[in-house]
Design an enzyme around this catalytic site. Structure first.
Site, PDB file in Angstrom:
ATOM      1  CG  ASP A  94      -1.849   1.178   1.310  1.00 36.04           C
ATOM      2  OD1 ASP A  94      -2.286   1.645   0.240  1.00 36.04           O
ATOM      3  OD2 ASP A  94      -2.167   1.642   2.433  1.00 36.04           O
ATOM      4  CB  SER A  95       0.175   4.815  -0.452  1.00 31.29           C
ATOM      5  OG  SER A  95      -0.981   4.835   0.373  1.00 31.29           O
ATOM      6  N   GLY A 119      -3.511   8.985  -3.423  1.00 25.63           N
ATOM      7  CA  GLY A 119      -4.804   9.472  -3.928  1.00 25.63           C
ATOM      8  C   GLY A 119      -4.746  10.698  -4.832  1.00 25.63           C
ATOM      9  CB  CYS A 157      -3.246   0.441  -2.330  1.00 21.33           C
ATOM     10  SG  CYS A 157      -3.301   2.179  -2.758  1.00 21.33           S
ATOM     11  CD  GLU A 192       0.274   6.687   6.184  1.00 18.56           C
ATOM     12  OE1 GLU A 192       1.441   6.698   6.614  1.00 18.56           O
ATOM     13  OE2 GLU A 192      -0.270   5.651   5.754  1.00 18.56           O
ATOM     14  CB  CYS A 214      -9.475   4.621   1.002  1.00 24.03           C
ATOM     15  SG  CYS A 214      -7.811   5.011   1.618  1.00 24.03           S
ATOM     16  CB  THR A 215      -6.705  -0.311   2.443  1.00 22.20           C
ATOM     17  OG1 THR A 215      -5.585   0.455   1.962  1.00 22.20           O
ATOM     18  CG2 THR A 215      -7.212  -1.207   1.340  1.00 22.20           C
ATOM     19  CG  HIS A 216      -4.890   4.888   4.730  1.00 20.46           C
ATOM     20  ND1 HIS A 216      -4.400   4.452   3.521  1.00 20.46           N
ATOM     21  CD2 HIS A 216      -3.821   5.358   5.427  1.00 20.46           C
ATOM     22  CE1 HIS A 216      -3.078   4.658   3.493  1.00 20.46           C
ATOM     23  NE2 HIS A 216      -2.712   5.208   4.639  1.00 20.46           N
TER      24      HIS A 216
HETATM   25  N1  DGL Z   1      -4.861   3.094   1.143  1.00 27.25           N
HETATM   26  C1  DGL Z   1      -4.940   3.489  -0.198  1.00 27.25           C
HETATM   27  C2  DGL Z   1      -6.207   3.166  -0.893  1.00 27.25           C
HETATM   28  O1  DGL Z   1      -6.797   2.163  -0.572  1.00 27.25           O
HETATM   29  C3  DGL Z   1      -4.210   4.700  -0.663  1.00 27.25           C
HETATM   30  C4  DGL Z   1      -4.549   5.967  -0.027  1.00 27.25           C
HETATM   31  C5  DGL Z   1      -3.646   7.055  -0.490  1.00 27.25           C
HETATM   32  O2  DGL Z   1      -2.429   6.880  -0.399  1.00 27.25           O
HETATM   33  O3  DGL Z   1      -4.163   8.062  -0.955  1.00 27.25           O
HETATM   34  O4  DGL Z   1      -6.632   3.832  -1.787  1.00 27.25           O
END
Ligand code: DGL
Length: 272
Positions: free
Chosen positions: A12-13, A45, A75, A154, A186-188
């Site tokens: 992921d990022s 993103g 991600c 983050e 978004c996985t965050h």
């Molecule tokens: N966690 C990521 C996603 O699922 C990336 C979020 C990001 O870096 O903008 O999209």
């Protein structure tokens, strides 16, 4: 190395992929996992799809050099930008990618109105358009890119005022339109599910795709005869292109477990 004993690569990022890793660990505890966060470049993103594609290719090469037997693009933004080209470029590697869970949402909504929280890259990609076209099925989708939310997560500010304001701004208009489901694209975002639930209340269903993604990893490993038959717990490795000590602290906060992390560096288009 015996192919079955090779690790699964997850990237992921940033720390978002940990929400996917945690489910894979729960469902497939015997698998060795390498988690890679490209925190030198987080957030993905707001970046162009071409740029995110180039990062994703380089990260995939790195994970394959570490013998990864399957790669989870944990991600949504990277999946939107790169999943198709990764499958073409590395045609002998099984990939599992993310897409906003519009399908289960559309199948279960009663009100016919569904909120989708993701990032700009995910909404721009063809993958989102194709998911909407295939699965929305007359359901009204209300998208919101939650600008700044990835940065707050983050920074570990899950309960911060700005986190709350971003979520309130996204969700209040959706509630006014009658949503009964929110899709986390978004996985965050699963790390702020309690904060989301506090705003939307118990009658709105919040969909975290991670359990379904982990099931898909299990299915693909079986299909490719890659399941690790060992009955001991798999080894976990954490790597970041950002600050290793900081990632280790984030893991403690988000997964309530202590793990060291290793620092990697970008050299042009290569990660080492
Ligand atoms: N966690 C990521 C996603 O699922 C990336 C979020 C990001 O870096 O903008 O999209």
């Amino acid at each position: 190395m015996v192919a079955q004993e090779a690790p699964v690569g997850v990237f992921d990022s940033g720390v978002g992929g940990l929400s996917v890793l945690r489910e894979i660990r729960k469902q497939l505890p015997h698998e060795h996992l390498i988690f890679l966060a490209d925190q030198a470049h987080v957030p993905y993103g707001p970046r162009s799809l071409a740029e995110v594609r180039s990062f994703s290719e380089a990260i995939t090469r790195y994970l394959l050099d570490q013998d990864a037997k399957l790669i989870v693009v944990a991600c949504n933004a990277a999946s939107a930008a790169a999943l198709q080209s990764l499958r073409q470029t590395f045609s002998n590697v099984p990939f599992v990618g993310m897409e906003p869970a519009v399908k289960p949402a559309a199948e279960t909504t009663d009100s016919g109105v569904v909120g989708v929280l993701a990032t700009p890259a995910t909404f721009q990609g063809k993958l989102y358009a194709s998911v909407v076209e295939r699965f929305a099925n007359g359901v009204r989708l209300l998208p919101n890119p939650c600008i700044g939310l990835v940065e707050q997560i983050e920074a570990g500010k899950l309960n911060g005022g700005q986190t709350h304001a971003i979520l309130e701004n996204a969700l209040a208009p959706m509630l006014a339109e009658g949503i009964d489901t929110v899709v986390l694209g978004c996985t965050h975002y699963p790390f702020v599910i309690p904060q989301i639930e506090q705003i939307v209340g118990p009658q709105v269903r919040v969909i975290d795709p991670a359990p379904a993604i982990a099931r898909q990893v299990g299915r693909l490993l079986k299909e490719h005869d890659l399941v690790n038959a060992a009955d001991s717990l798999g080894k976990l490795q954490f790597k970041t292109s950002g600050d290793a000590a900081a990632l280790s602290r984030q893991i403690t906060q988000l997964l309530e477990a202590d793990h060291p992390a290793e620092k990697l560096n970008w050299h042009g288009n290569t990660l080492k």
